[in-house]
Design an enzyme around this catalytic site. Sequence first.
Site, PDB file in Angstrom:
ATOM      1  N   LYS A  37       0.862  -1.189   0.000  1.00  0.00           N
ATOM      2  CA  LYS A  37       0.000   0.000   0.000  1.00  0.00           C
ATOM      3  C   LYS A  37       0.889   1.226   0.000  1.00  0.00           C
ATOM      4  O   LYS A  37       2.044   1.168   0.441  1.00  0.00           O
ATOM      5  CB  LYS A  37      -0.866   0.015   1.266  1.00  0.00           C
ATOM      6  CG  LYS A  37      -2.148   0.800   1.122  1.00  0.00           C
ATOM      7  CD  LYS A  37      -3.233  -0.039   0.514  1.00  0.00           C
ATOM      8  CE  LYS A  37      -4.492   0.757   0.271  1.00  0.00           C
ATOM      9  NZ  LYS A  37      -5.625  -0.120  -0.069  1.00  0.00           N
ATOM     10  N   ASP A  71      -6.985   4.338  -4.241  1.00  0.00           N
ATOM     11  CA  ASP A  71      -7.655   4.187  -2.952  1.00  0.00           C
ATOM     12  C   ASP A  71      -8.300   5.561  -2.722  1.00  0.00           C
ATOM     13  O   ASP A  71      -8.523   6.301  -3.700  1.00  0.00           O
ATOM     14  CB  ASP A  71      -6.638   3.805  -1.847  1.00  0.00           C
ATOM     15  CG  ASP A  71      -7.306   3.285  -0.574  1.00  0.00           C
ATOM     16  OD1 ASP A  71      -7.680   2.112  -0.522  1.00  0.00           O
ATOM     17  OD2 ASP A  71      -7.475   4.086   0.386  1.00  0.00           O
TER      18      ASP A  71
HETATM   19  N1  GLU Z   1      -7.463   0.235  -2.669  1.00  0.00           N
HETATM   20  C1  GLU Z   1      -8.207  -0.939  -2.978  1.00  0.00           C
HETATM   21  C2  GLU Z   1      -8.255  -1.854  -1.773  1.00  0.00           C
HETATM   22  O1  GLU Z   1      -8.311  -1.374  -0.676  1.00  0.00           O
HETATM   23  C3  GLU Z   1      -7.771  -1.623  -4.269  1.00  0.00           C
HETATM   24  C4  GLU Z   1      -6.326  -1.898  -4.428  1.00  0.00           C
HETATM   25  C5  GLU Z   1      -5.934  -2.398  -5.816  1.00  0.00           C
HETATM   26  O2  GLU Z   1      -6.777  -2.464  -6.705  1.00  0.00           O
HETATM   27  O3  GLU Z   1      -4.752  -2.717  -5.965  1.00  0.00           O
HETATM   28  O4  GLU Z   1      -8.287  -3.053  -1.863  1.00  0.00           O
END
Ligand code: GLU
Length: 448
Positions: A129, A169
């Site tokens: 992340k 996100d």
């Molecule tokens: N931010 C999204 C999550 O919390 C998606 C992340 C992504 O698609 O890599 O899962």
Amino acid sequence: MSGLDEKLHDIHEEVLRRNPGEIEFHQAVHEVLDSLGPVVAKHPQYADEAVIRRLCEPERQIIFRVPWVDDNGQVQINRGFRVEFNSALGPYKGGLRFHPTVYLGIVKFLGFEQIFKNSLTGLPIGGGKGGSDFDPKGRSDGEVMRFCQAFMTELYRHIGEYTDVPAGDIGVGGREIGYLFGQYKRITNRYESGVLTGKGLTWGGSQVRTEATGYGTVFFTHEILKSRGESFDGKRVVVSGSGNVAVYAIEKIHELGGTVIACSDSSGYIVDDKGIDLDLLKDVKLHRRARITEYAEQRGTAHYVAGGTVWEVPCDIALPCATQNELNGHDAVTLARGGCTIVAEGANMPCTPEAVKLFAESGVTFAPGKAANAGGVATSALEMQQNASRDSWSFGHTEERLAEIMRNIHSRCVETAEDYGQPGNYTAGANIAGFIQVADAMLALGVI
Ligand code: GLU
């Protein structure tokens, strides 16, 4: 908080000591460790080979300066992060969050959750992340572009199709992914579609990716309803937030026969007993990035409540789709008293530990985000598949793949919870099933 088995308690203490002040990360780790007692009792090798301790320490953490020039010619400095948490199952995968509250503790909580969520999808993706304390609110398109270019000017050296694949996100949608991808392409001179997901449909994106987190959360909730012999028909639903996740959750609930009667933004909430008018909501929140008050001003059947909490509105089903810790113990009691019987997390960790405990005590079925909102990242993995084969699938085919993945996650949670003596406990099912797959891969790959 603790209440953990002795070995797990020691691991949690070590996490607290090594990561001072990172309270959201502590909370996310505790929540997983809390489910692992029966796993460690049955399979002591996970504790013996330090698998759990290794899982709690990110493989790599990158923190960098992001200098950029605003519309007034002033230099602005933000902080950028990418935490590459675990790559036992595949390249690091997870979104970027741009929000003023972002600091290392938030990125680590999200990255840690992502490991188990991504594992639950059954697709070959590790957990990571990133993000920045940049606040896109009130910034011009030009400012957002210059910020994204500055952010990617450092990030590009750490990511890649086989290494680490960021996406969106909170605060990062199609516009930002476009600017980030453009800068990556310019610096590297490579059209490497698989380096980012959430791309636009004309330049390597996947159908359904925009809708996937919201749709997936509703598919998961639908599975819970089906397991009780029920459906969305006639159900009154409250959704918090009004961003990408909330809007597409509302769309799918309406398609499946439910009625969403309330949603919110950071200033307050709206109640619309006739059901949210989705076109109007999309126009106000997604297209014009305006306040939700404008929805109430333009729609006679709706009223706006400043401040307060959307959980005051009685409903059958609640989907928190805004942000972490937005639903506390008091809200949990209010929801249960109002007749709510299912809560499924569209956001990451929106329910506090106290709320989760109170749901269990009052017989409310609770579906944690790492299972219920896994549809977003799962569809990102489908985007990677399409990029790798230079193919693009239809909306219908992609949506069916997503629905199937959500059905599988649901049954894995249910079966695992039963296997470990906790039938109906989706938190235990999700944590244990997600953990075992990663832990087995880590054992197979040796001490690395
Ligand atoms: N931010 C999204 C999550 O919390 C998606 C992340 C992504 O698609 O890599 O899962």
